[in-house]
Design a protein around this motif. Structure first.
Motif, PDB file in Angstrom:
ATOM      1  N   SER A  15       0.806  -1.220   0.000  1.00  0.00           N
ATOM      2  CA  SER A  15       0.000   0.000   0.000  1.00  0.00           C
ATOM      3  C   SER A  15       0.839   1.270   0.000  1.00  0.00           C
ATOM      4  O   SER A  15       0.312   2.348   0.194  1.00  0.00           O
ATOM      5  CB  SER A  15      -0.944   0.005   1.210  1.00  0.00           C
ATOM      6  OG  SER A  15      -0.230  -0.003   2.415  1.00  0.00           O
ATOM      7  N   ARG A  17       3.260   4.409  -1.343  1.00  0.00           N
ATOM      8  CA  ARG A  17       3.150   5.361  -2.457  1.00  0.00           C
ATOM      9  C   ARG A  17       4.340   5.253  -3.397  1.00  0.00           C
ATOM     10  O   ARG A  17       4.342   5.847  -4.465  1.00  0.00           O
ATOM     11  CB  ARG A  17       3.018   6.776  -1.910  1.00  0.00           C
ATOM     12  CG  ARG A  17       1.716   6.996  -1.150  1.00  0.00           C
ATOM     13  CD  ARG A  17       1.579   8.421  -0.662  1.00  0.00           C
ATOM     14  NE  ARG A  17       2.690   8.852   0.170  1.00  0.00           N
ATOM     15  CZ  ARG A  17       2.734   8.744   1.496  1.00  0.00           C
ATOM     16  NH1 ARG A  17       1.728   8.202   2.135  1.00  0.00           N
ATOM     17  NH2 ARG A  17       3.779   9.183   2.174  1.00  0.00           N
ATOM     18  N   GLY A  18       5.387   4.557  -3.001  1.00  0.00           N
ATOM     19  CA  GLY A  18       6.545   4.369  -3.865  1.00  0.00           C
ATOM     20  C   GLY A  18       7.392   5.612  -4.037  1.00  0.00           C
ATOM     21  O   GLY A  18       8.075   5.768  -5.047  1.00  0.00           O
ATOM     22  N   GLU A  19       7.393   6.489  -3.043  1.00  0.00           N
ATOM     23  CA  GLU A  19       8.135   7.746  -3.162  1.00  0.00           C
ATOM     24  C   GLU A  19       9.635   7.512  -3.333  1.00  0.00           C
ATOM     25  O   GLU A  19      10.281   8.187  -4.128  1.00  0.00           O
ATOM     26  CB  GLU A  19       7.859   8.633  -1.956  1.00  0.00           C
ATOM     27  CG  GLU A  19       6.429   9.143  -1.922  1.00  0.00           C
ATOM     28  CD  GLU A  19       6.077   9.874  -0.640  1.00  0.00           C
ATOM     29  OE1 GLU A  19       6.918   9.929   0.292  1.00  0.00           O
ATOM     30  OE2 GLU A  19       4.958  10.395  -0.566  1.00  0.00           O
ATOM     31  N   GLY A  28       5.979   5.276 -11.975  1.00  0.00           N
ATOM     32  CA  GLY A  28       4.776   4.520 -11.650  1.00  0.00           C
ATOM     33  C   GLY A  28       4.930   3.766 -10.344  1.00  0.00           C
ATOM     34  O   GLY A  28       5.739   4.106  -9.498  1.00  0.00           O
ATOM     35  N   SER A  29       4.156   2.722 -10.203  1.00  0.00           N
ATOM     36  CA  SER A  29       4.150   1.916  -8.990  1.00  0.00           C
ATOM     37  C   SER A  29       5.274   0.892  -9.015  1.00  0.00           C
ATOM     38  O   SER A  29       5.437   0.165  -9.995  1.00  0.00           O
ATOM     39  CB  SER A  29       2.810   1.180  -8.872  1.00  0.00           C
ATOM     40  OG  SER A  29       2.883   0.184  -7.883  1.00  0.00           O
ATOM     41  N   LYS A  30       6.038   0.811  -7.934  1.00  0.00           N
ATOM     42  CA  LYS A  30       7.101  -0.197  -7.880  1.00  0.00           C
ATOM     43  C   LYS A  30       6.518  -1.603  -7.893  1.00  0.00           C
ATOM     44  O   LYS A  30       7.163  -2.541  -8.346  1.00  0.00           O
ATOM     45  CB  LYS A  30       7.994   0.009  -6.666  1.00  0.00           C
ATOM     46  CG  LYS A  30       7.324  -0.250  -5.345  1.00  0.00           C
ATOM     47  CD  LYS A  30       8.266   0.033  -4.203  1.00  0.00           C
ATOM     48  CE  LYS A  30       7.482   0.105  -2.914  1.00  0.00           C
ATOM     49  NZ  LYS A  30       8.252   0.728  -1.857  1.00  0.00           N
ATOM     50  N   LEU A  31       5.290  -1.760  -7.418  1.00  0.00           N
ATOM     51  CA  LEU A  31       4.674  -3.082  -7.402  1.00  0.00           C
ATOM     52  C   LEU A  31       4.324  -3.567  -8.810  1.00  0.00           C
ATOM     53  O   LEU A  31       4.201  -4.763  -9.043  1.00  0.00           O
ATOM     54  CB  LEU A  31       3.419  -3.072  -6.527  1.00  0.00           C
ATOM     55  CG  LEU A  31       3.675  -2.739  -5.063  1.00  0.00           C
ATOM     56  CD1 LEU A  31       2.356  -2.640  -4.313  1.00  0.00           C
ATOM     57  CD2 LEU A  31       4.601  -3.751  -4.419  1.00  0.00           C
ATOM     58  N   ARG A  32       4.195  -2.626  -9.724  1.00  0.00           N
ATOM     59  CA  ARG A  32       3.901  -2.980 -11.128  1.00  0.00           C
ATOM     60  C   ARG A  32       5.153  -2.977 -11.996  1.00  0.00           C
ATOM     61  O   ARG A  32       5.091  -3.335 -13.170  1.00  0.00           O
ATOM     62  CB  ARG A  32       2.872  -2.006 -11.687  1.00  0.00           C
ATOM     63  CG  ARG A  32       1.509  -2.185 -11.051  1.00  0.00           C
ATOM     64  CD  ARG A  32       0.449  -1.364 -11.780  1.00  0.00           C
ATOM     65  NE  ARG A  32      -0.812  -1.468 -11.102  1.00  0.00           N
ATOM     66  CZ  ARG A  32      -1.337  -0.530 -10.327  1.00  0.00           C
ATOM     67  NH1 ARG A  32      -0.691   0.611 -10.146  1.00  0.00           N
ATOM     68  NH2 ARG A  32      -2.487  -0.703  -9.732  1.00  0.00           N
ATOM     69  N   ASP A  59      -3.086  -3.832   1.507  1.00  0.00           N
ATOM     70  CA  ASP A  59      -3.056  -2.853   0.415  1.00  0.00           C
ATOM     71  C   ASP A  59      -4.096  -1.752   0.590  1.00  0.00           C
ATOM     72  O   ASP A  59      -4.576  -1.187  -0.372  1.00  0.00           O
ATOM     73  CB  ASP A  59      -3.243  -3.553  -0.934  1.00  0.00           C
ATOM     74  CG  ASP A  59      -4.570  -4.276  -1.044  1.00  0.00           C
ATOM     75  OD1 ASP A  59      -5.336  -4.313  -0.052  1.00  0.00           O
ATOM     76  OD2 ASP A  59      -4.854  -4.807  -2.129  1.00  0.00           O
ATOM     77  N   GLY A  61      -3.778   1.270   1.662  1.00  0.00           N
ATOM     78  CA  GLY A  61      -3.349   2.655   1.480  1.00  0.00           C
ATOM     79  C   GLY A  61      -3.113   3.401   2.777  1.00  0.00           C
ATOM     80  O   GLY A  61      -3.467   4.563   2.902  1.00  0.00           O
TER      81      GLY A  61
END
Length: 84
Positions: A15, A17-19, A28-32, A59, A61
């Motif tokens: 969850s 933000r991937g800052e 984008g999202s590190k999870l993707r 997840d 948030g």
């Protein structure tokens, strides 16, 4: 390998933000983000499933990692322990 009657639960934190990921040059999202042909989250879940341990994906948030961990522990309160 010894079987555990009440094994620990694997907590997958999903969850953020991937800052830091973006600050390091990711987009984008590190999870993707792709990892050997699959998104990081999919690779992680493949490994978790293969472990045979119970697992939980958090997840929702939450504002911080500690909040995510606390929520996941609450959601799996019957676990003998947690692997994060």
């Amino acid at each position: 390998m010894t079987s555990l009657a009440n094994p620990p639960t694997v907590i997958v934190l999903a969850s953020g933000r991937g800052e830091r990921f973006v600050a390091a040059g990711g987009s984008g999202s590190k999870l993707r983000a792709p990892l050997a042909g699959k998104p990081v989250l999919e690779r992680t879940l493949d490994a978790v499933r293969a472990s045979g341990l119970p697992w939980h994906v958090e997840d929702a948030g939450h504002p911080g990692m500690g909040d995510s961990i606390a929520a996941a522990v609450r959601a799996t309160s019957g676990a003998s322990g947690w692997l994060i």
